[in-house]
Write a protein that holds these residues in place. Structure first.
Motif, mmCIF file in Angstrom:
data_model
loop_
_atom_site.group_PDB
_atom_site.id
_atom_site.type_symbol
_atom_site.label_atom_id
_atom_site.label_comp_id
_atom_site.label_asym_id
_atom_site.label_seq_id
_atom_site.Cartn_x
_atom_site.Cartn_y
_atom_site.Cartn_z
ATOM 1 N N GLU A 119 62.491 -7.377 21.921
ATOM 2 C CA GLU A 119 62.636 -6.018 21.391
ATOM 3 C C GLU A 119 63.293 -5.067 22.377
ATOM 4 O OE1 GLU A 119 62.009 -4.921 18.288
ATOM 5 O OE2 GLU A 119 61.601 -7.023 17.821
ATOM 6 N N LEU A 120 63.856 -5.588 23.449
ATOM 7 C CA LEU A 120 64.524 -4.732 24.423
ATOM 8 C C LEU A 120 65.828 -4.193 23.849
ATOM 9 C CD1 LEU A 120 63.996 -6.857 27.653
ATOM 10 C CD2 LEU A 120 62.784 -4.788 26.993
ATOM 11 N N ALA A 121 66.320 -3.123 24.464
ATOM 12 C CA ALA A 121 67.578 -2.515 24.017
ATOM 13 C C ALA A 121 68.746 -3.436 24.365
ATOM 14 C CB ALA A 121 67.754 -1.150 24.659
ATOM 15 N N LEU A 122 69.926 -3.073 23.877
ATOM 16 C CA LEU A 122 71.046 -3.996 23.860
ATOM 17 C C LEU A 122 71.482 -4.611 25.181
ATOM 18 C CD1 LEU A 122 74.108 -3.593 21.581
ATOM 19 C CD2 LEU A 122 72.820 -5.589 22.211
ATOM 20 N N PRO A 123 71.721 -3.939 26.232
ATOM 21 C CA PRO A 123 72.186 -4.748 27.370
ATOM 22 C C PRO A 123 71.141 -5.775 27.794
ATOM 23 C CG PRO A 123 72.281 -2.403 27.907
ATOM 24 C CD PRO A 123 71.695 -2.539 26.532
ATOM 25 N N LEU A 174 68.898 -13.633 17.853
ATOM 26 C CA LEU A 174 69.342 -12.872 19.018
ATOM 27 C C LEU A 174 70.833 -13.063 19.264
ATOM 28 C CD1 LEU A 174 66.287 -13.575 21.300
ATOM 29 C CD2 LEU A 174 67.001 -11.335 20.482
ATOM 30 N N ALA A 175 71.322 -14.277 19.027
ATOM 31 C CA ALA A 175 72.758 -14.524 19.196
ATOM 32 C C ALA A 175 73.561 -13.708 18.189
ATOM 33 C CB ALA A 175 73.054 -16.011 19.042
ATOM 34 N N TYR A 217 73.063 0.833 15.547
ATOM 35 C CA TYR A 217 71.746 0.791 14.896
ATOM 36 C C TYR A 217 70.654 1.272 15.844
ATOM 37 C CZ TYR A 217 67.400 -1.245 13.172
ATOM 38 O OH TYR A 217 66.105 -1.440 12.786
ATOM 39 N N GLU A 218 70.686 0.803 17.083
ATOM 40 C CA GLU A 218 69.658 1.216 18.050
ATOM 41 C C GLU A 218 69.744 2.706 18.347
ATOM 42 O OE1 GLU A 218 70.081 -1.404 21.379
ATOM 43 O OE2 GLU A 218 69.049 -3.044 20.361
ATOM 44 N N ALA A 219 70.963 3.242 18.462
ATOM 45 C CA ALA A 219 71.121 4.689 18.687
ATOM 46 C C ALA A 219 70.616 5.469 17.487
ATOM 47 C CB ALA A 219 72.578 5.015 18.977
ATOM 48 N N CYS A 220 70.895 4.975 16.291
ATOM 49 C CA CYS A 220 70.438 5.637 15.070
ATOM 50 C C CYS A 220 68.910 5.633 15.004
ATOM 51 C CB CYS A 220 71.044 4.947 13.854
ATOM 52 S SG CYS A 220 70.587 5.664 12.262
#
Length: 147
Positions: free
Chosen positions: A50-54, A104-105, A117-120
């Motif tokens: 559930e970590l953010a993108l990088p 995840l891939a 999506y994460e920023a939203c």
């Protein structure tokens, strides 16, 4: 005189069943150590997914490592003839690992959309805004028609 061959009772019906020998203590210890490494990698992947993108690359790497170690564990369990329940447990773990790793891939492959999506989701304050973010993400940014 009848020349039909030896009497039927003289021949054994089937050869004696051969069983694999029980695994030695060293073999059991080796398979258990692989099993614990597999469980640790799978747990690490589940906790960090559930970590953010990088940081989504970390659970992806853990998932790939868990697949490799899980397959090695399964080979050792089958080769040493260990308990069948271990085969079921490792098989279920491998299925879960494969499913999560593919997910995840896909998130990493769709990096720009996942970042949007994460920023939203971080800026969404209401349920309606959250649903809007989810709808936009699942329709691939409006590329797929909505039912």
């Amino acid at each position: 005189m009848n020349n039909d061959g030896p009497p039927l009772q003289a021949r054994p019906p089937f050869p004696p069943a051969t069983r694999k020998p029980e695994p030695t203590e060293a073999q059991s210890k080796e398979a258990r150590s692989y099993l614990w490494v597999f469980i640790a990698l799978l747990t690490g992947m589940l906790l960090s997914s559930e970590l953010a993108l990088p940081w989504k690359l970390l659970p992806l790497a853990l998932g790939i490592a868990a697949m490799v170690v899980g397959i090695m564990t399964m080979v050792k369990i089958v080769r040493y003839g260990m308990h069948r329940m271990l085969r079921v447990i490792v098989s279920m773990g491998l299925a879960a690992t494969a499913f999560m790793t593919l997910g995840l891939a896909a998130m990493v492959a769709l990096w720009p959309m996942t970042a949007r999506y994460e920023a939203c989701m971080q800026s969404a304050l209401t349920v309606q805004a959250t649903e809007s973010c989810i709808k936009d993400y699942t329709s691939f940014g409006g590329m797929l028609p909505q039912p």
